[in-house]
Design an enzyme around this catalytic site. Structure first.
Site, mmCIF file in Angstrom:
data_model
loop_
_atom_site.group_PDB
_atom_site.id
_atom_site.type_symbol
_atom_site.label_atom_id
_atom_site.label_comp_id
_atom_site.label_asym_id
_atom_site.label_seq_id
_atom_site.Cartn_x
_atom_site.Cartn_y
_atom_site.Cartn_z
ATOM 1 C CB SER A 207 -3.509 1.407 -10.472
ATOM 2 O OG SER A 207 -3.842 0.439 -11.439
ATOM 3 C CD GLU A 208 -1.791 2.509 -6.938
ATOM 4 O OE1 GLU A 208 -2.011 1.577 -6.149
ATOM 5 O OE2 GLU A 208 -1.339 2.328 -8.095
ATOM 6 C CB THR A 209 -4.171 9.884 -8.775
ATOM 7 O OG1 THR A 209 -4.832 9.334 -9.923
ATOM 8 C CG2 THR A 209 -3.897 11.359 -9.004
ATOM 9 C CG HIS B 172 2.603 1.895 -10.275
ATOM 10 N ND1 HIS B 172 1.439 1.542 -9.627
ATOM 11 C CD2 HIS B 172 2.245 2.827 -11.206
ATOM 12 C CE1 HIS B 172 0.431 2.226 -10.136
ATOM 13 N NE2 HIS B 172 0.884 3.010 -11.084
#
Length: 282
Positions: free
Chosen positions: A49-51, A80
């Site tokens: 979802s995210e880096t 998050h």
């Protein structure tokens, strides 16, 4: 373009009391000299979802700067990744100016992260867009979700950076039953919430659909829950402290703790656990 080198790396599970139950974030603990193209390429490769990429602070009072990428775009803020990156930074030896409160600099501005024992929570940034959806957009969203317009109890823009809009359905069960057609809304980021019955340990169930960010269903979403809380609290439709469940339909056991303090600030927190620790060559 930076010459590839070994950089400290962690993958942190966020918003679950046991590893693998929450939402993972990949954290590159030294993003110095990486350009946006290199960061975006790595985010596409991790396909999470995210880096995130930790950088030296660029504003007075900040402990570090954070850049946040989905597989499809850079975000000014996300929940998050904020908690997971703070956890990884502290675990790697980061020392905040205030032992109880970190300050993260990001494109949305400074974000406070408080520490209470092993728990972390971020202060919700201000909502940048609010108000009800227009009729045409509401019709698109309900059609994509497969619900009738009269099944929607309330709707609102709840954008605090990523671009969220939200619908409230009659119950948590109605939220969990959704089978959306995300191909019909490729440009949107949609949050849906419904209340659990009285006496349930969770007050709300939330799902987040983000095809516009290169995602399908996001397992557990801090930014959305932050702005949902601001909406619900502003309208007096929830208690000042409650718990949210998210991720059940994608095999996760996410739990978020939401609290509005005496000053009116909304804090969103949960458990953080490092699952992968090592280096990455970038």
């Amino acid at each position: 373009m930076a010459v590839p080198r070994s950089r400290a790396f962690a993958q942190v599970d966020v918003f679950a009391s046991t590893p693998l139950g929450g939402n993972p974030v990949a954290v590159v603990l030294d993003g110095t000299d990486l350009d946006a193209d290199a960061m975006a390429a790595f985010a596409r490769w991790t396909n999470l979802s995210e880096t995130t990429f930790v950088l030296p602070p660029d504003t007075p009072g900040a402990d570090y700067r954070l850049r946040i990428f989905t597989p499809g775009a850079e975000l000014p803020f996300a929940g998050h990744p904020t908690l997971g990156s703070a956890h990884a930074w502290l675990e790697a030896g980061g020392v905040p100016r205030d032992p109880a409160l970190l300050v993260q600099s990001c494109a949305a501005g400074p974000v406070r992260v408080r520490r209470s024992g092993s728990s972390l929570a971020f202060a919700a940034p201000p909502t940048t867009r609010s108000g009800p959806l227009d009729d045409a957009l509401l019709a698109r969203v309900t059609a994509a979700l497969g619900v009738r317009a009269d099944a929607v109890l309330a709707h609102q823009w709840v954008d605090n950076g990523p671009g969220w809009l939200a619908l409230q359905l009659a119950s948590a069960a109605a939220v969990l039953d959704l089978e959306p057609d995300l191909a019909a809304v490729p440009d949107l980021k949609i949050g849906v919430l419904g209340a659990h019955p009285d006496g349930h340990p969770l007050r709300w169930e939330v799902r987040a659909f983000a095809p516009a960010l290169g995602l399908g269903e996001d397992p557990v979403t801090g930014s959305l829950n932050a702005s949902l809380a601001q909406w619900l609290l502003r309208e007096g439709r929830t208690a000042s402290r409650y718990r949210v469940g998210q991720g059940a339909r994608v095999g996760r056991t996410g739990v978020l703790d939401v609290e509005q303090d005496a000053a009116g600030t909304v804090w969103v927190g949960g458990a953080t656990t490092t699952v992968v620790r090592g280096t990455v060559t970038l």
